[in-house]
Design an enzyme around this catalytic site. Structure first.
Site, PDB file in Angstrom:
ATOM      1  N   GLU A  77      44.678 -51.707  34.165  1.00  0.00           N
ATOM      2  CA  GLU A  77      43.728 -51.043  33.280  1.00  0.00           C
ATOM      3  C   GLU A  77      44.406 -50.247  32.170  1.00  0.00           C
ATOM      4  OE1 GLU A  77      40.418 -51.167  33.446  1.00  0.00           O
ATOM      5  OE2 GLU A  77      40.162 -52.264  35.325  1.00  0.00           O
ATOM      6  N   ASP A  95      33.967 -53.808  23.961  1.00  0.00           N
ATOM      7  CA  ASP A  95      33.480 -54.808  24.913  1.00  0.00           C
ATOM      8  C   ASP A  95      31.970 -54.756  25.095  1.00  0.00           C
ATOM      9  OD1 ASP A  95      33.251 -52.448  26.268  1.00  0.00           O
ATOM     10  OD2 ASP A  95      34.256 -53.118  28.096  1.00  0.00           O
ATOM     11  N   THR A 100      34.561 -46.015  27.164  1.00  0.00           N
ATOM     12  CA  THR A 100      35.184 -46.250  28.457  1.00  0.00           C
ATOM     13  C   THR A 100      36.146 -45.101  28.707  1.00  0.00           C
ATOM     14  OG1 THR A 100      35.026 -48.654  28.335  1.00  0.00           O
ATOM     15  CG2 THR A 100      36.754 -47.757  29.726  1.00  0.00           C
TER      16      THR A 100
END
Length: 292
Positions: A77, A95, A100
């Site tokens: 990640e 995305d 995020t």
């Protein structure tokens, strides 16, 4: 690759460990010496039969194994083994899931970032992120930044210095992702590597009801092989699960690089390292990592 499904996430806690040594010791005290001698004669066979249970006794929820799991996820990640440095991480990676952030990529568009901030606010009502709760509820399910820009990322990083916010991230990770993965893995009779494969899949895909969610991936694997709990071979089943995971990843462009399976999880499986014993060496996205 901090992306996941939005729908129907299950929540639970890891299965409690069971200790049997004391009970066995008391039972042996009550057994006649001749019986003990007979048992000793058959000890090798008994030990062989018990080996899988002993191996499975240490699950991914063992503190040392959980630390490894967090480092493995962070390598994929964040391209780093320092997972604790990711409490302050936040960006929009384009995305379609909005912002995020955090240790496993909580997203403003997939509800879990909202849950983290709500949990944090319950513990610390006057925190710097509390004022964004109305906006987070509004953008949930979309990639919108409405009501969050321009200061939300800065305030997220500020909140990340607070141990209470770090705990909120840890607790949400465990409740929504880690504990359900370990619980299902133990129910399927798979060891530490298999439980990690489940956890990594839930982190990326969620456990909703769409065709690329964790339950669908597991269902696809079960159509090809039985897990140990159903009498199947562990390595055969895990290969089937990883095949299903790769298929799911390739259904979305953002997941099309499957190296976190191919040169990480599959590499451990090929070596027969079903319990993630160190040292561990793997690659993700072409980068090499090592845990000694």
């Amino acid at each position: 690759m901090r992306t996941r499904s939005t729908g129907g996430r299950s929540r639970g806690s890891g299965l409690p460990k069971t200790a049997v040594r004391t009970a066995l010791g008391l039972a042996l005290l009550a057994v006649p010496a001749t019986a003990v001698a007979t048992a000793a004669h058959h000890a090798p066979a008994a030990a062989h039969r018990a080996a899988p249970a002993v191996r499975a006794a240490t699950g991914l929820d063992d503190p040392a194994k959980k630390e490894i799991a967090m480092q493995l996820v962070s390598s994929a990640e964040n391209s780093s083994l320092d997972w604790k440095a990711q409490y302050q991480y936040i960006e929009d990676i384009g995305d379609g899931r909005g912002y995020t952030g955090g240790i496993i990529g909580f997203c403003s568009g997939t509800h879990d970032m909202l849950e983290v901030v709500e949990l944090y606010t319950k513990k610390r009502p006057d925190n710097v992120l509390a004022k964004y709760l109305p906006a987070l509820r509004k953008v949930d399910g979309s990639d919108s930044h409405e009501g969050l820009d321009p200061n939300y990322p800065k305030d997220w990083k500020k909140a990340a210095q607070d141990r209470e916010f770090q705990k909120a991230q840890n607790d949400e990770r465990d409740r929504v992702y880690f504990n359900p993965a370990v619980k299902q893995g133990k129910a399927d009779g798979i060891g530490v590597l298999g439980q990690f494969a489940y956890y990594d899949a839930i982190v990326m895909h969620g456990d909703g009801d769409d065709r690329t969610s964790f339950p669908s991936i597991r269902k696809r694997a079960l159509a090809q092989a039985k897990p140990p709990a159903q009498g199947g071979d562990e390595k055969t089943y895990l290969n089937a699960f990883l095949d299903a995971r790769v298929w799911a990843m390739k259904q979305e462009e953002a997941h099309s690089d499957t190296s976190r399976v191919d040169t990480e999880q599959r590499a451990f499986l090929r070596r027969g390292n079903l319990d993630l014993h160190t040292p561990l060496d793997w690659k993700v996205y072409g980068d090499s990592y090592h845990i000694g």
